[in-house]
Design an enzyme around this catalytic site. Sequence first.
Site, PDB file in Angstrom:
ATOM      1  N   GLY A 147       0.820  -1.206   0.000  1.00 29.29           N
ATOM      2  CA  GLY A 147       0.000   0.000   0.000  1.00 29.29           C
ATOM      3  C   GLY A 147       0.852   1.253   0.000  1.00 29.29           C
ATOM      4  O   GLY A 147       0.578   2.220  -0.709  1.00 29.29           O
ATOM      5  N   ARG A 163       7.303   1.828   0.811  1.00 29.02           N
ATOM      6  CA  ARG A 163       7.673   0.416   0.950  1.00 29.02           C
ATOM      7  C   ARG A 163       8.045  -0.159  -0.408  1.00 29.02           C
ATOM      8  O   ARG A 163       8.935  -1.013  -0.524  1.00 29.02           O
ATOM      9  CB  ARG A 163       6.549  -0.397   1.595  1.00 29.02           C
ATOM     10  CG  ARG A 163       7.011  -1.801   2.029  1.00 29.02           C
ATOM     11  CD  ARG A 163       5.881  -2.590   2.677  1.00 29.02           C
ATOM     12  NE  ARG A 163       5.405  -1.912   3.858  1.00 29.02           N
ATOM     13  CZ  ARG A 163       4.121  -1.889   4.237  1.00 29.02           C
ATOM     14  NH1 ARG A 163       3.211  -2.480   3.504  1.00 29.02           N
ATOM     15  NH2 ARG A 163       3.766  -1.268   5.331  1.00 29.02           N
ATOM     16  N   ARG A 193       1.627  11.255  -8.661  1.00 26.79           N
ATOM     17  CA  ARG A 193       1.056  11.297  -7.316  1.00 26.79           C
ATOM     18  C   ARG A 193       1.968  10.641  -6.268  1.00 26.79           C
ATOM     19  O   ARG A 193       1.511  10.188  -5.223  1.00 26.79           O
ATOM     20  CB  ARG A 193      -0.331  10.637  -7.280  1.00 26.79           C
ATOM     21  CG  ARG A 193      -1.364  11.335  -8.159  1.00 26.79           C
ATOM     22  CD  ARG A 193      -2.666  10.548  -8.227  1.00 26.79           C
ATOM     23  NE  ARG A 193      -3.661  11.213  -9.051  1.00 26.79           N
ATOM     24  CZ  ARG A 193      -4.647  11.971  -8.571  1.00 26.79           C
ATOM     25  NH1 ARG A 193      -4.781  12.134  -7.274  1.00 26.79           N
ATOM     26  NH2 ARG A 193      -5.508  12.548  -9.387  1.00 26.79           N
ATOM     27  N   ARG A 203      -0.376  -8.615  -3.463  1.00 26.21           N
ATOM     28  CA  ARG A 203      -0.452  -7.535  -2.478  1.00 26.21           C
ATOM     29  C   ARG A 203       0.350  -7.926  -1.258  1.00 26.21           C
ATOM     30  O   ARG A 203       0.177  -9.012  -0.695  1.00 26.21           O
ATOM     31  CB  ARG A 203      -1.905  -7.266  -2.090  1.00 26.21           C
ATOM     32  CG  ARG A 203      -2.018  -6.433  -0.814  1.00 26.21           C
ATOM     33  CD  ARG A 203      -3.267  -5.620  -0.707  1.00 26.21           C
ATOM     34  NE  ARG A 203      -3.549  -5.187   0.653  1.00 26.21           N
ATOM     35  CZ  ARG A 203      -2.810  -4.335   1.372  1.00 26.21           C
ATOM     36  NH1 ARG A 203      -1.704  -3.837   0.865  1.00 26.21           N
ATOM     37  NH2 ARG A 203      -3.165  -4.002   2.603  1.00 26.21           N
ATOM     38  N   SER A 234       0.208  -4.474   5.343  1.00 27.49           N
ATOM     39  CA  SER A 234       0.016  -4.644   6.776  1.00 27.49           C
ATOM     40  C   SER A 234      -1.442  -4.961   7.067  1.00 27.49           C
ATOM     41  O   SER A 234      -2.333  -4.659   6.268  1.00 27.49           O
ATOM     42  CB  SER A 234       0.435  -3.376   7.526  1.00 27.49           C
ATOM     43  OG  SER A 234      -0.314  -2.261   7.068  1.00 27.49           O
ATOM     44  N   ASP A 273      -0.497  -4.565  13.964  1.00 25.87           N
ATOM     45  CA  ASP A 273      -1.112  -4.233  15.242  1.00 25.87           C
ATOM     46  C   ASP A 273      -2.237  -5.227  15.498  1.00 25.87           C
ATOM     47  O   ASP A 273      -2.639  -5.965  14.597  1.00 25.87           O
ATOM     48  CB  ASP A 273      -1.660  -2.801  15.231  1.00 25.87           C
ATOM     49  CG  ASP A 273      -2.707  -2.592  14.147  1.00 25.87           C
ATOM     50  OD1 ASP A 273      -2.361  -2.682  12.950  1.00 25.87           O
ATOM     51  OD2 ASP A 273      -3.882  -2.355  14.492  1.00 25.87           O
ATOM     52  N   ARG A 310       6.806  -0.504  10.031  1.00 28.10           N
ATOM     53  CA  ARG A 310       5.915  -1.019   8.992  1.00 28.10           C
ATOM     54  C   ARG A 310       6.516  -0.824   7.607  1.00 28.10           C
ATOM     55  O   ARG A 310       6.305  -1.628   6.710  1.00 28.10           O
ATOM     56  CB  ARG A 310       4.556  -0.312   9.068  1.00 28.10           C
ATOM     57  CG  ARG A 310       3.815  -0.534  10.371  1.00 28.10           C
ATOM     58  CD  ARG A 310       2.496   0.200  10.382  1.00 28.10           C
ATOM     59  NE  ARG A 310       1.910   0.233  11.718  1.00 28.10           N
ATOM     60  CZ  ARG A 310       0.615   0.333  11.957  1.00 28.10           C
ATOM     61  NH1 ARG A 310      -0.243   0.424  10.962  1.00 28.10           N
ATOM     62  NH2 ARG A 310       0.161   0.372  13.185  1.00 28.10           N
TER      63      ARG A 310
END
Length: 244
Positions: free
Chosen positions: A33, A37, A56, A100, A103, A217, A230
Amino acid sequence: MLKLLQNRRVAYMGTPHNSASKGDIAKTVLMPGDPLRAKFIAEHFLEDAVCFNRVRNMFGYTGTYKGKEVSVMGSGMGMPSMGIYSYELFSEYDVDRIIRIGSAGGYADDVHVRDVIIAMAASTDSNYASQYRLGGTFAPTADYGMLSAAVEAAQQKNIPVKVGNVLSTDVFYHVDSEYATRWKNMGVLATEMECAALYMNAAYFGKKALGIFTVSDHLFTGEELSAEERETTFTDMMEIALAI
């Protein structure tokens, strides 16, 4: 690699969200996402990585991993964002497989921070499937071949994984205090925000998709990792994804 990509370019104006030319993107794309990363993966796992998109700030890179071409690109947060980027990768850039890597928030009692979850299915509270006018409830599921390969790769690397159902939700801050409990009681392992849209787009285009998650989490125990952790420490799921 940069020269190779330039030689393969076909005149193409891109999309409103992706400036890549035809041939710049590999047949297999890893999609975290967080675009940072994606940058981390390109810099630490891929050889000769070339950035094909900055629109973007949704960074996308193509490089090689153990001699095989692979791309990595951010998807953004939420099903609408994943819906846009995965739709364009499948339809405009001839991508065959999207994995995908993201997290997730833990639900199940036997799920803990840093655990790896492979999504066999993605339940959702989203209205995304209404566009297909199916007259019923569609069950978004992973490609079995990719799922099986991911489990095998995890076993070979001695990385424990849990396989099951996740919840792709549209709401991060839910005002219903019992919402998570109801999904947990139905055996859902964890919650995230993109996987169901990816699985639906893959089904629509006849392509392949898989979701692999690291628990960042836990909604019931209060365990959590920092934003920096993360971004840079979820290497187990990255290695599983690259292995397949």
